[in-house]
Design an enzyme around this catalytic site. Structure first.
Site, PDB file in Angstrom:
ATOM      1  N   ARG A 199       4.569  11.154  -2.269  1.00 43.87           N
ATOM      2  CA  ARG A 199       4.443  10.806  -0.857  1.00 43.87           C
ATOM      3  C   ARG A 199       5.756  11.051  -0.102  1.00 43.87           C
ATOM      4  O   ARG A 199       6.782  10.454  -0.427  1.00 43.87           O
ATOM      5  CB  ARG A 199       4.113   9.311  -0.809  1.00 43.87           C
ATOM      6  CG  ARG A 199       4.092   8.708   0.527  1.00 43.87           C
ATOM      7  CD  ARG A 199       4.085   7.185   0.411  1.00 43.87           C
ATOM      8  NE  ARG A 199       3.901   6.618   1.718  1.00 43.87           N
ATOM      9  CZ  ARG A 199       4.220   5.378   2.039  1.00 43.87           C
ATOM     10  NH1 ARG A 199       4.722   4.567   1.124  1.00 43.87           N
ATOM     11  NH2 ARG A 199       4.037   4.948   3.247  1.00 43.87           N
ATOM     12  N   PRO A 243       0.796  -1.225   0.000  1.00 44.45           N
ATOM     13  CA  PRO A 243       0.000   0.000   0.000  1.00 44.45           C
ATOM     14  C   PRO A 243       0.831   1.278   0.000  1.00 44.45           C
ATOM     15  O   PRO A 243       1.882   1.345   0.632  1.00 44.45           O
ATOM     16  CB  PRO A 243      -0.813  -0.105   1.297  1.00 44.45           C
ATOM     17  CG  PRO A 243      -0.056  -1.060   2.150  1.00 44.45           C
ATOM     18  CD  PRO A 243       0.579  -2.029   1.206  1.00 44.45           C
ATOM     19  N   ASN A 244       0.317   2.236  -0.736  1.00 48.00           N
ATOM     20  CA  ASN A 244       0.853   3.598  -0.835  1.00 48.00           C
ATOM     21  C   ASN A 244       2.136   3.707  -1.661  1.00 48.00           C
ATOM     22  O   ASN A 244       2.616   4.814  -1.897  1.00 48.00           O
ATOM     23  CB  ASN A 244       1.070   4.219   0.564  1.00 48.00           C
ATOM     24  CG  ASN A 244      -0.218   4.308   1.339  1.00 48.00           C
ATOM     25  OD1 ASN A 244      -1.185   4.903   0.854  1.00 48.00           O
ATOM     26  ND2 ASN A 244      -0.281   3.704   2.509  1.00 48.00           N
ATOM     27  N   TYR A 303      11.113   9.101   1.208  1.00 48.42           N
ATOM     28  CA  TYR A 303      11.136   8.076   0.152  1.00 48.42           C
ATOM     29  C   TYR A 303      11.790   8.530  -1.150  1.00 48.42           C
ATOM     30  O   TYR A 303      11.925   7.728  -2.068  1.00 48.42           O
ATOM     31  CB  TYR A 303       9.704   7.605  -0.125  1.00 48.42           C
ATOM     32  CG  TYR A 303       9.045   6.959   1.081  1.00 48.42           C
ATOM     33  CD1 TYR A 303       9.568   5.778   1.613  1.00 48.42           C
ATOM     34  CD2 TYR A 303       7.933   7.520   1.696  1.00 48.42           C
ATOM     35  CE1 TYR A 303       8.996   5.191   2.731  1.00 48.42           C
ATOM     36  CE2 TYR A 303       7.340   6.930   2.810  1.00 48.42           C
ATOM     37  CZ  TYR A 303       7.883   5.765   3.324  1.00 48.42           C
ATOM     38  OH  TYR A 303       7.321   5.177   4.423  1.00 48.42           O
ATOM     39  N   HIS A 346      12.807  -2.717   2.010  1.00 49.37           N
ATOM     40  CA  HIS A 346      12.233  -1.417   2.354  1.00 49.37           C
ATOM     41  C   HIS A 346      13.130  -0.309   1.813  1.00 49.37           C
ATOM     42  O   HIS A 346      14.361  -0.417   1.873  1.00 49.37           O
ATOM     43  CB  HIS A 346      12.096  -1.257   3.869  1.00 49.37           C
ATOM     44  CG  HIS A 346      11.166  -2.271   4.458  1.00 49.37           C
ATOM     45  ND1 HIS A 346       9.801  -2.126   4.436  1.00 49.37           N
ATOM     46  CD2 HIS A 346      11.412  -3.463   5.043  1.00 49.37           C
ATOM     47  CE1 HIS A 346       9.238  -3.189   4.999  1.00 49.37           C
ATOM     48  NE2 HIS A 346      10.201  -4.022   5.374  1.00 49.37           N
ATOM     49  N   ASN A 348       8.147  -5.445  -1.196  1.00 42.27           N
ATOM     50  CA  ASN A 348       8.081  -4.328  -0.253  1.00 42.27           C
ATOM     51  C   ASN A 348       6.634  -4.289   0.234  1.00 42.27           C
ATOM     52  O   ASN A 348       5.763  -3.764  -0.458  1.00 42.27           O
ATOM     53  CB  ASN A 348       8.460  -3.009  -0.929  1.00 42.27           C
ATOM     54  CG  ASN A 348       8.437  -1.859   0.062  1.00 42.27           C
ATOM     55  OD1 ASN A 348       7.928  -1.991   1.184  1.00 42.27           O
ATOM     56  ND2 ASN A 348       8.971  -0.715  -0.335  1.00 42.27           N
ATOM     57  N   ARG A 351       7.270   0.810  13.418  1.00 35.30           N
ATOM     58  CA  ARG A 351       7.868   0.251  12.192  1.00 35.30           C
ATOM     59  C   ARG A 351       9.015  -0.715  12.482  1.00 35.30           C
ATOM     60  O   ARG A 351       9.603  -1.284  11.573  1.00 35.30           O
ATOM     61  CB  ARG A 351       8.387   1.379  11.286  1.00 35.30           C
ATOM     62  CG  ARG A 351       7.298   2.279  10.763  1.00 35.30           C
ATOM     63  CD  ARG A 351       7.856   3.303   9.778  1.00 35.30           C
ATOM     64  NE  ARG A 351       6.991   4.460   9.727  1.00 35.30           N
ATOM     65  CZ  ARG A 351       5.890   4.551   8.962  1.00 35.30           C
ATOM     66  NH1 ARG A 351       5.544   3.567   8.161  1.00 35.30           N
ATOM     67  NH2 ARG A 351       5.151   5.641   8.999  1.00 35.30           N
ATOM     68  N   SER A 391      13.146   2.837   3.119  1.00 38.26           N
ATOM     69  CA  SER A 391      13.649   3.586   4.285  1.00 38.26           C
ATOM     70  C   SER A 391      14.187   2.613   5.326  1.00 38.26           C
ATOM     71  O   SER A 391      13.846   1.418   5.317  1.00 38.26           O
ATOM     72  CB  SER A 391      12.517   4.429   4.881  1.00 38.26           C
ATOM     73  OG  SER A 391      11.479   3.590   5.370  1.00 38.26           O
ATOM     74  N   ALA A 442       3.221  -0.787   4.746  1.00 40.50           N
ATOM     75  CA  ALA A 442       2.763  -0.825   6.140  1.00 40.50           C
ATOM     76  C   ALA A 442       2.264  -2.205   6.558  1.00 40.50           C
ATOM     77  O   ALA A 442       2.247  -2.517   7.758  1.00 40.50           O
ATOM     78  CB  ALA A 442       1.666   0.221   6.348  1.00 40.50           C
ATOM     79  N   ASP A 479       1.734 -15.725   6.771  1.00 48.46           N
ATOM     80  CA  ASP A 479       1.276 -17.091   6.486  1.00 48.46           C
ATOM     81  C   ASP A 479       1.410 -17.431   5.001  1.00 48.46           C
ATOM     82  O   ASP A 479       1.772 -18.563   4.649  1.00 48.46           O
ATOM     83  CB  ASP A 479      -0.183 -17.267   6.917  1.00 48.46           C
ATOM     84  CG  ASP A 479      -0.339 -17.399   8.421  1.00 48.46           C
ATOM     85  OD1 ASP A 479       0.689 -17.555   9.124  1.00 48.46           O
ATOM     86  OD2 ASP A 479      -1.490 -17.345   8.899  1.00 48.46           O
ATOM     87  N   ARG A 481      13.104   4.732  12.364  1.00 47.82           N
ATOM     88  CA  ARG A 481      11.861   5.511  12.328  1.00 47.82           C
ATOM     89  C   ARG A 481      11.004   5.197  13.564  1.00 47.82           C
ATOM     90  O   ARG A 481      11.532   4.782  14.593  1.00 47.82           O
ATOM     91  CB  ARG A 481      11.137   5.221  10.999  1.00 47.82           C
ATOM     92  CG  ARG A 481      11.999   5.605   9.779  1.00 47.82           C
ATOM     93  CD  ARG A 481      11.286   5.364   8.475  1.00 47.82           C
ATOM     94  NE  ARG A 481      10.057   6.172   8.375  1.00 47.82           N
ATOM     95  CZ  ARG A 481       9.110   5.961   7.463  1.00 47.82           C
ATOM     96  NH1 ARG A 481       9.258   4.964   6.575  1.00 47.82           N
ATOM     97  NH2 ARG A 481       8.030   6.724   7.436  1.00 47.82           N
ATOM     98  N   HIS A 541       4.198  -4.471   9.030  1.00 44.61           N
ATOM     99  CA  HIS A 541       4.141  -4.332  10.484  1.00 44.61           C
ATOM    100  C   HIS A 541       2.889  -4.956  11.098  1.00 44.61           C
ATOM    101  O   HIS A 541       2.777  -5.021  12.318  1.00 44.61           O
ATOM    102  CB  HIS A 541       4.218  -2.841  10.852  1.00 44.61           C
ATOM    103  CG  HIS A 541       5.267  -2.101  10.071  1.00 44.61           C
ATOM    104  ND1 HIS A 541       6.604  -2.444  10.101  1.00 44.61           N
ATOM    105  CD2 HIS A 541       5.181  -1.068   9.184  1.00 44.61           C
ATOM    106  CE1 HIS A 541       7.292  -1.645   9.299  1.00 44.61           C
ATOM    107  NE2 HIS A 541       6.446  -0.805   8.717  1.00 44.61           N
ATOM    108  N   GLU A 545      12.417  -9.673   1.531  1.00 46.31           N
ATOM    109  CA  GLU A 545      11.687  -8.466   1.972  1.00 46.31           C
ATOM    110  C   GLU A 545      12.606  -7.260   1.761  1.00 46.31           C
ATOM    111  O   GLU A 545      13.813  -7.344   2.004  1.00 46.31           O
ATOM    112  CB  GLU A 545      11.346  -8.601   3.454  1.00 46.31           C
ATOM    113  CG  GLU A 545      10.658  -7.375   4.044  1.00 46.31           C
ATOM    114  CD  GLU A 545      10.471  -7.478   5.564  1.00 46.31           C
ATOM    115  OE1 GLU A 545      10.903  -8.494   6.166  1.00 46.31           O
ATOM    116  OE2 GLU A 545       9.916  -6.525   6.141  1.00 46.31           O
TER     117      GLU A 545
HETATM  118  C1  DQA Z   1       8.265   1.090   3.654  1.00 46.62           C
HETATM  119  C2  DQA Z   1       8.347   1.293   5.158  1.00 46.62           C
HETATM  120  C3  DQA Z   1       6.996   1.091   5.813  1.00 46.62           C
HETATM  121  O1  DQA Z   1       7.088   1.319   7.209  1.00 46.62           O
HETATM  122  C4  DQA Z   1       5.984   2.053   5.243  1.00 46.62           C
HETATM  123  O2  DQA Z   1       4.704   1.817   5.801  1.00 46.62           O
HETATM  124  C5  DQA Z   1       5.941   2.031   3.765  1.00 46.62           C
HETATM  125  C6  DQA Z   1       7.195   1.967   3.031  1.00 46.62           C
HETATM  126  C7  DQA Z   1       9.600   1.416   2.964  1.00 46.62           C
HETATM  127  O3  DQA Z   1       9.775   0.983   1.828  1.00 46.62           O
HETATM  128  O4  DQA Z   1      10.436   2.116   3.527  1.00 46.62           O
HETATM  129  O5  DQA Z   1       4.889   2.141   3.157  1.00 46.62           O
HETATM  130  O6  DQA Z   1       7.968  -0.278   3.396  1.00 46.62           O
END
Ligand code: DQA
Length: 146
Positions: free
Chosen positions: A19, A11-12, A24, A101, A75, A112, A103, A78, A88, A108, A81, A99
């Site tokens: 954003r 998401p996002n 980012y 990220h 990635n 997170r 950031s 959110a 699963d 942070r 977390h 995995e």
């Molecule tokens: C993220 C870190 C997450 O905490 C955050 O909710 C994101 C982006 C990152 O790529 O740094 O949406 O996954």
């Protein structure tokens, strides 16, 4: 034959570029997708790049990857977390999942600092901006070669 890697985004991440650019960066998810395809060509990986804001869609894609792909870079945004469902789904498939990220989540907010995905990931790449995707693909290429 090229190996297939799903690059999944939660998401996002579709809003990258707009954003919180201080966290980012100013690049878009389209820029990241292009660089994944370029590196995939170099590494002999066929990249299937996707983004969803919906947890269940990400679960569906992980299950699909378990049938069709050789590895996954994810990635989870959110959902990292919070999502036992993603945890699963990763446990239930028999291919390596890295995995990543953008950031450094450990530098942070406290919420997170925990990832539900990390315990079931083959490895975790954190905090290198868009380069985290490149590092995740290189790691997967090495895992798949070994
Ligand atoms: C993220 C870190 C997450 O905490 C955050 O909710 C994101 C982006 C990152 O790529 O740094 O949406 O996954």
């Amino acid at each position: 034959m090229a190996r297939t890697v799903f690059v999944l985004n939660g998401p996002n991440l579709n809003a990258l570029g707009i954003r919180e650019p201080g966290i980012y960066g100013g690049g878009t998810l389209g820029d990241i997708e292009k660089s994944c395809h370029d590196l995939g060509n170099t590494l002999g990986l066929k990249i299937d790049f996707r983004q969803s804001n919906h947890e269940g869609v990400l679960v569906d894609w992980l299950q699909e990857a378990g049938e069709k792909a050789d590895g996954v870079a994810i990635n989870p945004g959110a959902y990292s977390h919070t999502s036992i469902a993603l945890h699963d789904a990763i446990r239930s498939i028999d291919i390596p999942v890295v995995e990543l990220h953008l950031s450094n989540i450990h530098a942070r907010e406290d919420f997170r600092h925990t990832s539900m995905v990390s315990p079931v990931a083959a490895g975790v790449i954190i905090g290198f901006g868009p380069n985290s995707y490149d590092l995740a693909l290189r790691a997967l290429a090495q895992i798949l070669e070994s």
